[in-house]
Enzyme design. Structure first.
Site, PDB file in Angstrom:
ATOM      1  N   SER A  29       0.842  -1.202   0.000  1.00 45.95           N
ATOM      2  CA  SER A  29       0.000   0.000   0.000  1.00 45.95           C
ATOM      3  C   SER A  29       0.876   1.251   0.000  1.00 45.95           C
ATOM      4  CB  SER A  29      -0.910   0.021   1.230  1.00 45.95           C
ATOM      5  OG  SER A  29      -0.149   0.049   2.430  1.00 45.95           O
ATOM      6  N   TYR A  65       9.539   8.259  16.442  1.00 44.35           N
ATOM      7  CA  TYR A  65       9.504   8.252  14.980  1.00 44.35           C
ATOM      8  C   TYR A  65      10.712   8.993  14.408  1.00 44.35           C
ATOM      9  CZ  TYR A  65       7.552   8.655  10.269  1.00 44.35           C
ATOM     10  OH  TYR A  65       7.344   8.590   8.918  1.00 44.35           O
TER      11      TYR A  65
END
Length: 258
Positions: A15, A162
């Protein structure tokens, strides 16, 4: 570098940016292994582009090795695109002064394990396979493209995990490229900005939210699309003089603190 007739692996390929990269690599003649945990989407995409699906959790070395073997069964492995990754948002400390309210350490470790360690594990295994092959006419054996983020440079409040993971990917680009130069394998990294993916949902409210986010982009004032990132991936794969570089593809955005 001509990738026609070679094989490629795209982690997180079922995806988003990974899927767009898989399609564009296939259009260049590569046999693409879609390496992902989502079997339904991954198998459908592999069928669409004439490639193969491999169920891969990038924290599992044996599954990455199996994907490499699958690719080698299709054609000599020349390309790796590391697009698998997860996000996480949490402030470093809580508001009550309690240890228990501080950032979830296991969550931090998980983000690092997937985004950073998983990327390096895929690099070391895929590059090992690439190193066995003869040189191409361009004088190289393969090319690797990693997916980082502008958060590596402009991490926002709550993005400690992150940003750490993506900063690590940026930081490894040069030394790994130096390591792999002896095997004639190039390494580059893409740092996407705000990209329109399914994470934002669908419907009028979602479109309004994305339009609002787009106003923070320098120009054009919109979110990027997966194909725009994938085209840079393909350029870094096929341009034989691109090496050891991190390229921001972000419309000129510089992320604010929040």
């Amino acid at each position: 570098m001509d990738i026609n007739g070679a094989s490629a692996i795209v982690t997180g390929g079922a995806s988003g940016i990974g899927a767009a990269a898989a399609r564009q690599l296939a259009a260049k003649g590569a046999r693409v292994v879609v390496a992902d945990l989502n079997a339904e989407k991954g198998e459908a995409l592999a069928k669409e582009i004439g490639g193969a699906f491999a169920s891969v959790d990038v924290t599992q070395t044996d599954e990455i090795e199996a994907a490499v073997e699958t690719a080698e069964g299709l054609a000599p492995l020349r390309v790796l695109v590391n697009s698998a990754g997860i996000g996480w948002a949490q402030r470093t400390i809580g508001k009550d002064g309690e240890f228990g309210s501080a950032h979830d350490l296991e969550a931090y470790k998980k983000v690092i394990a997937i985004n950073l360690i998983g990327t390096f594990d895929a690099i070391r295994l895929a590059a090992t396979a690439m190193s066995r092959h003869d040189l191409l006419e361009s004088g190289e054996r393969g090319a690797i493209v990693n997916m980082a983020s502008v958060a590596a440079f402009d991490g926002q409040i709550g993005q400690a995990a992150y940003s750490s993971s993506k900063g690590g990917v940026v930081g490894m680009t040069l030394p790994v490229a130096r390591d792999l130069s002896a095997a004639a394998i190039r390494v580059n990294t893409v740092a996407p900005g705000l990209i329109d993916t399914p994470i934002y949902g669908e419907g009028e409210a979602s479109e309004q939210f994305k339009a609002h986010l787009g106003q923070s982009v320098l120009f054009p004032k919109r979110l990027g699309v997966a194909d725009e990132l994938a085209s840079m991936v393909v350029e870094l794969v096929t341009n034989s003089y691109m090496n050891a570089e991190t390229v921001r593809v972000d419309g000129g955005i510089r992320m604010p603190p929040k």
